[in-house]
Each structure stands twice: as structure tokens, then as C-alpha cells.
Design an enzyme around this catalytic site. Structure first.
Site, PDB file in Angstrom:
ATOM      1  N   ASP A 303      51.598  44.093  43.652  1.00 22.05           N
ATOM      2  CA  ASP A 303      51.053  43.161  42.683  1.00 22.05           C
ATOM      3  C   ASP A 303      52.150  42.802  41.701  1.00 22.05           C
ATOM      4  O   ASP A 303      53.055  43.591  41.475  1.00 22.05           O
ATOM      5  CB  ASP A 303      49.932  43.827  41.883  1.00 22.05           C
ATOM      6  CG  ASP A 303      48.647  43.871  42.685  1.00 22.05           C
ATOM      7  OD1 ASP A 303      48.543  43.101  43.637  1.00 22.05           O
ATOM      8  OD2 ASP A 303      47.783  44.680  42.334  1.00 22.05           O
ATOM      9  N   LYS A 373      37.009  36.346  36.834  1.00 24.18           N
ATOM     10  CA  LYS A 373      37.000  36.822  38.217  1.00 24.18           C
ATOM     11  C   LYS A 373      38.288  36.382  38.892  1.00 24.18           C
ATOM     12  O   LYS A 373      38.761  35.269  38.676  1.00 24.18           O
ATOM     13  CB  LYS A 373      35.816  36.213  38.979  1.00 24.18           C
ATOM     14  CG  LYS A 373      34.493  36.884  38.690  1.00 24.18           C
ATOM     15  CD  LYS A 373      33.570  36.698  39.885  1.00 24.18           C
ATOM     16  CE  LYS A 373      32.187  37.260  39.607  1.00 24.18           C
ATOM     17  NZ  LYS A 373      31.402  36.398  38.699  1.00 24.18           N
ATOM     18  N   THR A 376      37.707  33.067  40.824  1.00 16.72           N
ATOM     19  CA  THR A 376      37.656  31.788  40.113  1.00 16.72           C
ATOM     20  C   THR A 376      38.898  31.577  39.256  1.00 16.72           C
ATOM     21  O   THR A 376      39.259  30.466  38.945  1.00 16.72           O
ATOM     22  CB  THR A 376      36.436  31.743  39.179  1.00 16.72           C
ATOM     23  OG1 THR A 376      36.545  32.833  38.253  1.00 16.72           O
ATOM     24  CG2 THR A 376      35.141  31.872  39.961  1.00 16.72           C
ATOM     25  N   MET A 378      39.203  32.089  36.220  1.00 13.34           N
ATOM     26  CA  MET A 378      38.796  31.498  34.934  1.00 13.34           C
ATOM     27  C   MET A 378      37.854  32.477  34.237  1.00 13.34           C
ATOM     28  O   MET A 378      37.231  33.314  34.878  1.00 13.34           O
ATOM     29  CB  MET A 378      38.024  30.189  35.166  1.00 13.34           C
ATOM     30  CG  MET A 378      38.889  29.017  35.594  1.00 13.34           C
ATOM     31  SD  MET A 378      37.971  27.465  35.470  1.00 13.34           S
ATOM     32  CE  MET A 378      36.671  27.706  36.646  1.00 13.34           C
ATOM     33  N   LYS A 391      38.697  29.016  30.020  1.00 11.42           N
ATOM     34  CA  LYS A 391      40.159  29.145  30.009  1.00 11.42           C
ATOM     35  C   LYS A 391      40.525  29.796  31.328  1.00 11.42           C
ATOM     36  O   LYS A 391      39.719  30.547  31.909  1.00 11.42           O
ATOM     37  CB  LYS A 391      40.629  29.981  28.815  1.00 11.42           C
ATOM     38  CG  LYS A 391      40.262  31.462  28.903  1.00 11.42           C
ATOM     39  CD  LYS A 391      40.967  32.244  27.827  1.00 11.42           C
ATOM     40  CE  LYS A 391      40.948  33.740  28.101  1.00 11.42           C
ATOM     41  NZ  LYS A 391      39.609  34.334  28.109  1.00 11.42           N
ATOM     42  N   ASP A 518      40.195  45.152  45.813  1.00  4.04           N
ATOM     43  CA  ASP A 518      41.366  45.617  46.565  1.00  4.04           C
ATOM     44  C   ASP A 518      40.960  46.544  47.707  1.00  4.04           C
ATOM     45  O   ASP A 518      41.756  46.822  48.603  1.00  4.04           O
ATOM     46  CB  ASP A 518      42.327  46.398  45.658  1.00  4.04           C
ATOM     47  CG  ASP A 518      43.161  45.480  44.775  1.00  4.04           C
ATOM     48  OD1 ASP A 518      43.391  44.326  45.202  1.00  4.04           O
ATOM     49  OD2 ASP A 518      43.563  45.909  43.698  1.00  4.04           O
TER      50      ASP A 518
HETATM   51  N1  LIG Z   1      41.092  36.959  31.191  1.00  6.95           N
HETATM   52  C1  LIG Z   1      41.385  35.857  31.861  1.00  6.95           C
HETATM   53  N2  LIG Z   1      40.686  34.745  31.633  1.00  6.95           N
HETATM   54  C2  LIG Z   1      40.970  33.625  32.310  1.00  6.95           C
HETATM   55  N3  LIG Z   1      41.913  33.508  33.216  1.00  6.95           N
HETATM   56  C3  LIG Z   1      42.653  34.570  33.501  1.00  6.95           C
HETATM   57  C4  LIG Z   1      42.421  35.801  32.842  1.00  6.95           C
HETATM   58  N4  LIG Z   1      43.287  36.706  33.322  1.00  6.95           N
HETATM   59  C5  LIG Z   1      44.009  36.058  34.239  1.00  6.95           C
HETATM   60  N5  LIG Z   1      43.656  34.776  34.367  1.00  6.95           N
HETATM   61  C6  LIG Z   1      44.175  33.763  35.278  1.00  6.95           C
HETATM   62  O1  LIG Z   1      43.812  34.112  36.591  1.00  6.95           O
HETATM   63  C7  LIG Z   1      44.963  34.293  37.394  1.00  6.95           C
HETATM   64  C8  LIG Z   1      44.731  35.412  38.356  1.00  6.95           C
HETATM   65  O2  LIG Z   1      44.642  36.634  37.664  1.00  6.95           O
HETATM   66  P1  LIG Z   1      44.630  38.006  38.444  1.00  6.95           P
HETATM   67  O3  LIG Z   1      44.566  39.091  37.453  1.00  6.95           O
HETATM   68  O4  LIG Z   1      43.656  37.957  39.529  1.00  6.95           O
HETATM   69  O5  LIG Z   1      45.993  37.998  39.185  1.00  6.95           O
HETATM   70  P2  LIG Z   1      47.401  38.308  38.597  1.00  6.95           P
HETATM   71  O6  LIG Z   1      47.227  39.312  37.524  1.00  6.95           O
HETATM   72  O7  LIG Z   1      48.103  37.070  38.273  1.00  6.95           O
HETATM   73  O8  LIG Z   1      48.074  38.876  39.830  1.00  6.95           O
HETATM   74  P3  LIG Z   1      48.262  40.379  40.192  1.00  6.95           P
HETATM   75  O9  LIG Z   1      47.425  41.210  39.262  1.00  6.95           O
HETATM   76  O10 LIG Z   1      47.795  40.420  41.598  1.00  6.95           O
HETATM   77  O11 LIG Z   1      49.716  40.569  40.023  1.00  6.95           O
HETATM   78  C9  LIG Z   1      46.075  34.553  36.423  1.00  6.95           C
HETATM   79  O12 LIG Z   1      47.302  34.157  36.936  1.00  6.95           O
HETATM   80  C10 LIG Z   1      45.681  33.701  35.233  1.00  6.95           C
HETATM   81  O13 LIG Z   1      46.077  32.360  35.447  1.00  6.95           O
END
Ligand SMILES: Nc1ncnc2c1ncn2[C@@H]1O[C@H](COP(=O)(O)OP(=O)(O)OP(=O)(O)O)[C@@H](O)[C@H]1O
Ligand SMILES: [K+]
Ligand SMILES: [Mg+2]
Length: 676
Positions: A303, A373, A376, A378, A391, A518
Site C-alpha cells: 500500500d 469508503k 466510492t 468519497m 469531499k 483486504d
Molecule cells: N476521509 C476521506 N474522505 C474522502 N475521501 C477520502 C478520504 N480518505 C481518502 N480519500 C480519497 O479516497 C482515495 C482512496 O483512499 P484509500 O484510503 O482507499 O486509498 P489510499 O489510502 O490512497 O491508498 P492505500 O491506502 O491503498 O495506499 C484517496 O486517494 C483520497 O482521494
């Protein structure tokens, strides 16, 4: 790291192992190790000859036979000692774990009321309430509340950790202590199947099964032993026919010198010690097979957030879209984050306050929370008045806005690219059809990552970074950290796809994970390392759990696995090379005993034929304890390709293995010859 897991080879462990090596003389136990079993049978035959000297003909005398018997006895004892020593360390850890497994009184929720029951009565699905100062009575998942928990009993880490309902930090382990607040826990394991139970049986080696590699190697060793057994047994009638006198104790000595006793005696110790190294590293491997698989890994999936970077993505800048006010962007960002318990969400509120912007928190009251999630990408809230605030990842928010017929600000792309090229994560903020701008989330690559990936490359391991982030951020971080490949905008199911793709090419894949989503990928991977902080399902799907919850540890686990395979390979090479060298000491001696005119065969210039046989046999025995430290510690390991490793080890352990006996036997013979 835990003290309990750092168990050293103390006096008591060594004494216990010494006793154990006697107990292990039991033929029923010895049979599991065919090479050493043959030595034991040989020892028994020589003992019979000692007790009933009339059984054999003239013989080389009582003194010689007694010496052979004693050396063979010690050969077996040394091998047993190696195994007992390796097991002993695990048993000591198990003992200290068992102490933490005391029965406590649990407050079980029955029909809305609390009832006190012994923790051993708890079953899967029971609900318990645990208060400050109480021991958590069983493994479970927090369904209500938040508490700080002292997990030092299992992790050895004294700083309490925060555990809370929902999300990836909701699992708790029986035997750990709630140091503040109250939590309601749903029990997830039946008695005897808890995490600590599993840990105990793992370190105790109770359920230790031979790994496929070990089975293959012991089969090979058994076949070698059988071949030499046939050769030596048929030697006797042939010699008799030629009227050459070959004494049985000499033939037994010959056999024991030829069969691979060194590796046969150390094999299981090497395996146990390898597992033990992983455990002392605070990683629980569910099987030796998992540790070995780690040593053979071709592809590693990591990750980005939290593994390669620190993972505390913090809001550090508001970038309003053209025509929008920073204060308004900040206010909407904060309202969208009011119930967002992710570090990202909390940091947005924090930053809004730091920048001195205000927002109306009451606006969120009665609204419907949209949790973050990974699918999504978002998060946000649907306000009571009908307005929807979101957001999230820029492309996700853009799509969401377009779906409602909104417009996209002209400078959105350029602003988010600016954040991404710096390795940051841009989050777009929107209310219904209107995008207000971007939140700049900053994260930093952990120091030393580049060097670690360089090492992995030298080992021939390909690294793939998976992230939900946009391609530009992903590319920047990938470049900065030095990973070989990356997958951006990835959803949890994409990880499985990558793993399957690599496996289809015959590769072994390792990954780390903590979340429930995961779990399938952790199960699919050949080595799945789950974080102890993670969810129960992730931990159950994985074949390793890191008690320190440090995802970058997978790199070291691979190194430990490689070291285990290398140690076994190196000592096998050494053992077989050794046996070859022993021919030169013992075969000429044998013929010289029968036909004294064959003295020219004494290439090593050994004192006498009998002292040559004994010296070879003594060398064969003492090499086992001499190699115990190496078997337990593992051979020195430097990252390089398997090809180079192989040739390097063949040189050191193969050539070294041929030379060592010549020097060793010669030296021993100088002393032994004084007696014989
Ligand atoms: N709390 C949040 N609210 C809204 N959007 C979010 C939030 N956290 C992350 N994101 C958005 O969602 C995307 C995916 O987040 P996620 O945590 O699934 O993956 P990541 O942290 O980027 O990757 P990884 O954890 O696999 O390295 C992020 O890149 C960001 O753009
Ligand atoms: K041998
Ligand atoms: Mg994440």
C-alpha cells in the site's frame, strides 16, 4: 519489542534441552528422523557386541568398540540437543504467554442486564462490557465505544493503543487490558481458539508440521541413507568372500560417516529457529510453510498510505477553485468532515481551525452521514435541508457533480495536478452541483524506503505499489520511494486482480493489509501479512500477523524467509561435501585394517587405521554441536540475486565442506593416536 519474545538461550533452557536429548533417544521418536535413526540402530548393534563379545569374531578389541559406541551415542545426543534447544526457546515463550492467559470474570450482556460469568464460558457471539482497569475476557470486535488498551501482554509494546467501534481498529484481543473508558465487545472466538491460544501452540511448536521443502529434503536424505546402507551391508559378504576381514563396528562407523548426519541432525532445528526468528520479530506466522513462501517471493504488493508513506495524510492547504472563497471552501470541507473519523477527516477540521476559519457545526445536525469508503473514494453528509456535501478523490467528486448536472471549474484539473505532482493527495469539495476547490493532503515517504526497495530489487523481487490515489500522486510517490511499478485509483478488488495476474505467471506474491476489504486479497496472496490492529477477518485470512502493526515489516519477513532457505541449503551442501571428504579418511583405513600392505592408501598420513576410523567418527559427531549456533542464527545474509547467492554459497559451504574434514580429522587423529 517484547521481552517475552526475546527469550535468550539461558541456563535453564540449555539444561532442559540436555535432558530432552536423552528423552528423545526413544526409538519411537527417533524414527521420525530416518538418518539419525540409522545411527541409533548402529549404536545398538555395537552395544550388543560390547555386551556379547562372542557374537563377532576376533574383533578390534573392547576399547575400540566402546569408543565407537560412545561416539555414536553422542552423535545422536548432539542431534537431539540441537532440536531440543530450538524447541526450548519456543516453549519458554509459551510459558510466559500462558501466564497472561488467566481466567477473569467477564460482564456478559444477557437480556439487557449484566451478568458475571467466567471468561472460559464465553462463546462466539456473546456480548460483554469491559471497563477501565479490566482485562478483556476474549477476542472480539468493539461494537460500541472507544478505549485505550494496553496490549503489551501480546505485543510487548507498553504504550496503550486506541481501539474503537467501526473501521479498521475495532478488534481487541483477550488478555489485554482496558486502561481507560468503557467498550462493548462482541466475542469472536470460542474457548481454546483464541489468538493467545493460537500463539501458544505456534511458539510451542505443538502443531509444527514439516513444510513441503523440509519433506522434500528429508526424503532425499533418507534415500541417500538407504543407498549407503545397501552399499555398506553388501560390502560385508563381498569382503568375506575375498577373505578380507571387515569388523562390524568398523562397517557401522563407515556407514555413519557416509550418511548425511550433519544436516540430518540439524534439519529440524533450522526450521524451528527460522520460525522463532519471525516470532521474535513480533510477527506470528501461522505455519512454517508461510515463512518459507516468504523466502521465495517474486512480487511484493505494498500500500502507499501507511506502508510506503507515514500515512498521516494531513490537510495542509485549501486551494479554492476560481471565483470561490477560501473561507467557504474551508467551511464546507469542515462540515463534510464533522463525522469523518479517518485521520484525513480529523485533520481537515483541525486545519480549518488552525487557519482561523469558522463553520456552523449545527448545520450537520439531523443530517445523514456518508462514511468514507474505499469503493466510492468519497465521504460527506446529506444535510437535513436536502443539500448534499461531498469531499473525496477529484475524479470521484467530478463524476458525482456531473451526474447531478453540475459544472466543473476550469482550473480544477490544473490545481489538483499541482498537488499531485508534489506527491500530495488532492481532495475536491463539492456541495450539490458546485465544486468549491481542493484540500491539499500532505503525506511523506518514510525515510530509508529507497534503500529497502533497492535491496528487494537486488533479491530479484518486483515491488508494486497499490493506491486509491490519483495516477499523478501515485507516480510522484512511486518515483520518490523507488518502487518498480504502481497501480493508481485502485479499489480493493484490484489488489486481487494484480495478485492473480502475477500468480498466473507462476510468481509467488506477498502483500500486507489491515482492512476487512483486504481479507480476500490476503487470502489469495502466498504470503499475507495482516496488521494486529486490523480487523478480525483480515487476521483470519492472512497467514501472518504483525503484532506491531508495521506494514513495511513484510520486507524483513521476506529476508528472514530467504535466510531460512539459505541456511538449510548451505548446511546441506556443507554436510554432503563433508561426507565426501570422509571417504578419504575412512575407506583407506578400512582396507588397511584388512590388508596391511595397502598402507599407500593412507593419503592423509593418519596415525593408524583404528585411530583414523575413530577420528573420522569423532569429527562427524562434533561438527553437529559446532554448527548449532549457525543453524539457530541463520547464515549471514546480504541481498543479491538467487543466482549469485547460489554460486557464493556453493563456494563457501561446498569447498569449505570438503576441506574442513581433512583438517579436522587430521587434528583429532594427532590426539586420538596417542591412545590407540
Ligand atoms: N476521509 C476521506 N474522505 C474522502 N475521501 C477520502 C478520504 N480518505 C481518502 N480519500 C480519497 O479516497 C482515495 C482512496 O483512499 P484509500 O484510503 O482507499 O486509498 P489510499 O489510502 O490512497 O491508498 P492505500 O491506502 O491503498 O495506499 C484517496 O486517494 C483520497 O482521494
Ligand atoms: K555423516
Ligand atoms: Mg488507505
Amino acid at each position: 519489542m517484547s521481552n517475552s519474545r526475546k527469550t535468550m538461550l539461558t541456563g535453564p533452557i540449555i539444561r532442559k534441552a540436555a535432558v530432552e536429548s536423552l528423552v528423545k533417544l526413544n526409538p519411537a521418536t527417533m524414527m521420525k528422523n530416518p538418518v539419525m535413526f540409522v545411527v541409533e540402530i548402529g549404536m545398538a548393534i555395537v552395544m550388543l557386541l560390547l555386551l556379547f563379545p562372542n557374537l563377532s569374531g576376533s574383533g578390534n578389541g573392547f576399547g575400540f568398540n566402546l569408543s565407537v559406541f560412545l561416539i555414536l551415542l553422542f552423535t545422536v545426543l548432539f542431534a537431539n540437543f540441537a532440536e531440543a534447544l530450538a524447541e526450548g526457546r519456543g516453549k519458554a515463550q509459551a510459558d510466559s504467554l500462558k501466564k497472561t492467559k488467566q481466567e477473569v470474570t467477564a460482564n456478559k450482556l444477557v437480556g439487557g442486564a449484566l451478568r458475571e460469568v467466567p471468561s472460559t464460558d464465553l462463546r462466539k457471539g456473546d456480548i460483554v462490557v469491559v471497563e477501565q482497569g479490566e482485562m478483556i475476557p476474549g477476542d472480539g470486535e468493539i461494537i460500541e465505544g472507544l478505549a485505550s488498551v494496553d496490549e503489551s501482554a501480546i505485543t510487548g509494546e507498553s504504550a496503550p493503543v486506541i481501539k474503537e467501534a467501526g473501521g479498521d481498529f475495532s478488534s481487541v484481543t483477550g488478555g489485554t487490558l482496558v486502561v481507560s473508558d468503557v467498550i462493548v465487545v462482541r466475542i469472536t472466538s470460542d474457548p481454546g481458539e483464541s489468538f493467545i491460544d493460537r500463539m501458544i501452540s505456534l511458539v510451542e511448536g505443538a502443531k509444527r508440521q514439516k513444510t513441503p521443502n523440509e519433506i522434500a529434503l528429508s526424503t532425499l536424505l533418507t534415500v541417500l541413507t538407504l543407498i549407503f546402507l545397501i552399499v555398506v551391508v553388501t560390502l560385508k559378504p563381498i569382503a568375506d568372500f575375498l577373505n578380507i576381514q571387515l569388523e562390524i563396528p568398523v562397517l557401522v562407523s563407515l556407514l555413519v560417516c557416509l550418511i548425511p548426519t550433519t544436516i540430518g541432525g540439524l534439519l529440524s532445528a533450522i526450521g524451528i529457529a527460522g520460525m522463532d526468528r519471525v516470532t521474535r520479530f513480533n510477527v506470528l506466522a501461522m505455519s512454517g510453510k508461510a515463512v518459507e513462501a516468504a523466502g521465495d517471493i517474486n512480487t511484493m504488493i505494498l500500500d502507499k498510505t501507511g506502508t510506503i508513506t507515514y500515512g498521516n495524510r494531513m490537510a495542509s492547504e485549501f486551494l479554492p477553485a476560481q471565483g470561490e472563497q477560501e473561507s467557504e471552501l474551508a467551511a464546507w470541507a469542515a462540515i463534510a468532515s464533522l463525522r469523518d473519523e479517518t485521520p484525513e477527516g480529523r485533520s481537515v477540521i483541525e486545519f480549518t481551525k488552525v487557519r482561523g476559519f469558522t463553520f456552523d457545526a449545527e448545520m450537520a445536525e439531523g443530517g445523514e452521514i456518508v462514511e468514507f469508503k474505499a469503493e466510492t473514494r468519497m465521504s460527506g453528509i446529506d444535510l437535513k435541508d436536502g443539500r448534499k456535501i461531498r469531499k473525496g478523490a477529484v475524479d470521484a467528486v467530478r463524476e458525482w457533480v456531473q451526474a447531478q448536472g453540475g459544472t466543473i471549474p476550469g482550473d480544477l484539473e490544473q490545481k489538483s495536478q499541482h498537488v499531485a505532482t508534489e506527491g500530495g493527495t488532492p481532495l475536491a469539495v463539492a456541495v450539490d452541483g458546485r465544486i468549491y476547490g481542493i484540500i491539499y493532503l500532505k503525506d511523506t515517504v518514510k525515510p530509508g524506503m529507497k534503500e529497502r526497495f533497492d535491496q528487494l530489487r537486488k533479491m530479484g523481487i518486483k515491488t508494486i505499489m497499490c493506491t486509491g490515489d490519483n495516477p499523478l500522486t501515485a507516480a510522484t510517490i512511486a518515483r520518490e520511494a523507488g518502487v518498480d511499478d504502481f497501480i493508481a485509483e485502485s479499489k480493493p478488488e484490484d489488489k486481487i486482480a494484480v495478485i492473480r495476474r502475477e500468480q498466473a505467471q507462476g510468481k509467488l506474491v506477498a502483500m500486507t493489509g489491515d482492512g476487512t476489504n483486504d481479507a480476500p486479497a490476503l487470502a489469495q496472496a502466498d504470503v499475507g501479512l495482516a496488521m494486529n490492529s486490523g480487523t478480525v477477518s483480515a487476521k483470519e485470512a492472512a497467514n501472518m500477523v504483525d503484532l506491531d502493526s508495521d506494514p513495511s515489516k513484510i520486507i524483513e519477513v521476506v529476508a528472514i524467509g530467504k535466510q531460512l532457505l539459505m541456511t538449510r541449503g548451505a548446511l546441506t551442501t556443507f554436510s554432503i561435501a563433508n561426507d565426501i571428504a570422509k571417504y578419504f579418511a575412512i575407506i583407506p583405513a578400512m582396507f588397511m585394517l584388512a590388508v596391511p600392505q595397502m598402507n599407500t592408501l593412507n593419503v592423509m598420513g593418519l596415525g593408524s587405521p583404528l585411530s583414523a576410523v575413530l577420528s573420522a567418527l569423532i569429527f562427524n559427531a562434533v561438527i553437529i554441536p559446532l554448527l548449532i549456533p549457525l543453524s539457530m542464527r541463520g547464515v549471514a545474509y546480504k541481498p543479491m540475486s538467487s543466482q549469485r547467492l547460489l554460486s557464493k554459497n556453493l563456494l563457501i559451504y561446498g569447498v569449505g565442506g570438503v576441506i574442513a574434514p581433512f583438517i579436522g580429522i587430521k587434528l583429532i587423529d594427532l590426539v586420538v593416536h596417542l591412545w590407540i
